[in-house]
Design an enzyme around this catalytic site. Structure first.
Site, PDB file in Angstrom:
ATOM      1  N   ASP A  13      -6.293  -4.262   6.356  1.00 32.23           N
ATOM      2  CA  ASP A  13      -6.017  -4.162   7.801  1.00 32.23           C
ATOM      3  C   ASP A  13      -5.641  -2.706   8.091  1.00 32.23           C
ATOM      4  OD1 ASP A  13      -3.589  -4.393   6.392  1.00 32.23           O
ATOM      5  OD2 ASP A  13      -2.558  -5.399   8.048  1.00 32.23           O
ATOM      6  N   HIS A 245       3.274   0.348  -0.426  1.00 30.50           N
ATOM      7  CA  HIS A 245       2.893  -1.065  -0.626  1.00 30.50           C
ATOM      8  C   HIS A 245       1.444  -1.224  -1.119  1.00 30.50           C
ATOM      9  CE1 HIS A 245       6.496  -2.238   1.539  1.00 30.50           C
ATOM     10  NE2 HIS A 245       6.110  -1.593   2.621  1.00 30.50           N
TER      11      HIS A 245
HETATM   12  C1  BDR Z   1       2.312  -4.737   4.282  1.00 31.75           C
HETATM   13  O1  BDR Z   1       2.319  -4.872   5.701  1.00 31.75           O
HETATM   14  C2  BDR Z   1       1.532  -3.876   6.299  1.00 31.75           C
HETATM   15  O2  BDR Z   1       2.225  -3.285   7.359  1.00 31.75           O
HETATM   16  C3  BDR Z   1       1.226  -2.863   5.232  1.00 31.75           C
HETATM   17  O3  BDR Z   1      -0.053  -2.307   5.430  1.00 31.75           O
HETATM   18  C4  BDR Z   1       1.306  -3.651   3.951  1.00 31.75           C
HETATM   19  O4  BDR Z   1       0.077  -4.239   3.641  1.00 31.75           O
HETATM   20  C5  BDR Z   1       3.718  -4.454   3.791  1.00 31.75           C
HETATM   21  O5  BDR Z   1       4.548  -5.525   4.066  1.00 31.75           O
HETATM   22 CA    CA Z   2      -1.979  -3.514   4.785  1.00 28.37          CA
END
Ligand code: BDR
Ligand code: CA
Length: 321
Positions: A13, A245
């Site tokens: 995303d 992340h």
């Molecule tokens: C996840 O949430 C999204 O905002 C980031 O891209 C990551 O995949 C972290 O909690």
């Molecule tokens: Ca993400």
């Protein structure tokens, strides 16, 4: 010697940290082949995510990777974009990239994933760094998907750590718990890269400055978009920094379980309407015995890494393009 490359379907995303994960995967071109990318609503709409992805691929000099637009609503709920304060209005920190001349393919992300899995039985690995809606849709299209794919690494969940969307739920799972429940119930070869590990790997301001000073456009662009992302994290860490992340999940998908500590346990998704909605309930009761694998284990839960992820990622991002 010819080493067979790992073949990936990347579901994302796009998203600032998704963009970093993409950069890492592109940098690993000696060992990684991205057969296709599907976008899903989450940080941004699936359409905008696809545009970001195509423009980033152009910037990295790899414009021909197929990109499919995926689901723009969750399995049972409409999508609402509410993370502009984290990823900017356009998902990539409001950075305006030169538009790619490439177009998205006509298949949906779920159709692309199913086709790639059928064409590469047992050889296709999935990396998912957004809500699991496309993967759930693919499972509905092809119930044999779990047997067709090699492994699936997801950024998501929280085992023993607090959530980031609710007290107990991580954002990717919280966005579409019904999809996550479908996926976790159907698959028994998931590698979950939760907040427990991703929150411990960060890029600091000096790292961002190194990217900004790069003469490579991709690295520089990541440095620029991190301005928004690192501002957001001031309230979490007390300094301008950011959690890595999605890139940590991408690294572990490529480097495998040798690069992490990841007991295989049973994970159940809370898809109720109560306060636990979106929680990844990880059965960590084997902790004191060193996590013997229970018969119903479905998921390796990553609790730590054996390498410094920030150093590795910086090195790779500086080489893209
Ligand atoms: C996840 O949430 C999204 O905002 C980031 O891209 C990551 O995949 C972290 O909690
Ligand atoms: Ca993400």
């Amino acid at each position: 010697m010819n080493i067979e490359k790992k073949r990936f379907y990347f579901d994302c995303d796009t998203g600032i940290d998704d963009a970093m994960a993409l950069g890492y995967l592109l940098a690993e071109k000696e060992s990684v082949e991205i057969l296709g990318i599907g976008t899903v609503c989450g940080n941004i709409s699936a359409q905008q995510g696809a545009k970001n992805t195509l423009d980033l691929l152009r910037l990295a000099g790899q414009p021909s990777v197929p990109v499919a637009i995926g689901e723009n609503s969750y399995l049972y709920y409409d999508y609402v974009c509410d993370v502009q304060h984290i990823h900017g209005e356009n998902g990539i920190g409001d950075l305006v990239l030169v538009p790619s001349a490439s177009h998205t393919i006509t298949e949906s992300a779920a159709e692309l994933l199913v086709r790639l899995a059928r064409e590469n039985p047992g050889k296709l690995d999935i990396i998912a760094t957004g809500p699991l809606t496309n993967i759930a849709k693919a499972l509905q299209l092809e119930p044999l998907l779990p047997e067709l794919i090699g492994s699936m690494t997801i950024m998501g969940g929280a085992a023993l750590a607090p959530g980031n969307r609710t007290p107990v739920a991580e954002a990717n799972i919280a966005c579409d718990p019904e999809a996550a429940a479908l996926v976790f119930n159907a698959m028994n070869n998931i590698v979950m890269v939760p907040l427990d590990v991703t929150m411990s790997h960060t890029f600091e301001e000096e790292d961002r400055n190194r990217l900004l000073l790069s003469d490579k456009p991709f690295a520089k662009a990541i440095g620029e978009m991190l301005e928004v992302y690192t501002d957001f994290y001031v309230d979490t860490y007390g300094r301008k920094t950011c959690a890595l992340h999605d890139p940590v999940a991408a690294v572990l998908a490529v480097r495998g379980l040798d690069a992490c500590i990841a007991p295989k346990v049973k994970v159940v998704i809370d898809a109720t309407q109560g306060p636990g909605r979106g929680q990844t309930l990880c059965d960590m009761r084997g902790k004191y015995l060193g996590y013997p694998e229970p018969l119903d284990a479905n998921c390796h839960v990553v609790l730590g890494t054996t390498q410094n992820m920030a150093d590795l990622l910086m090195h790779k991002l500086l080489s893209v393009g």
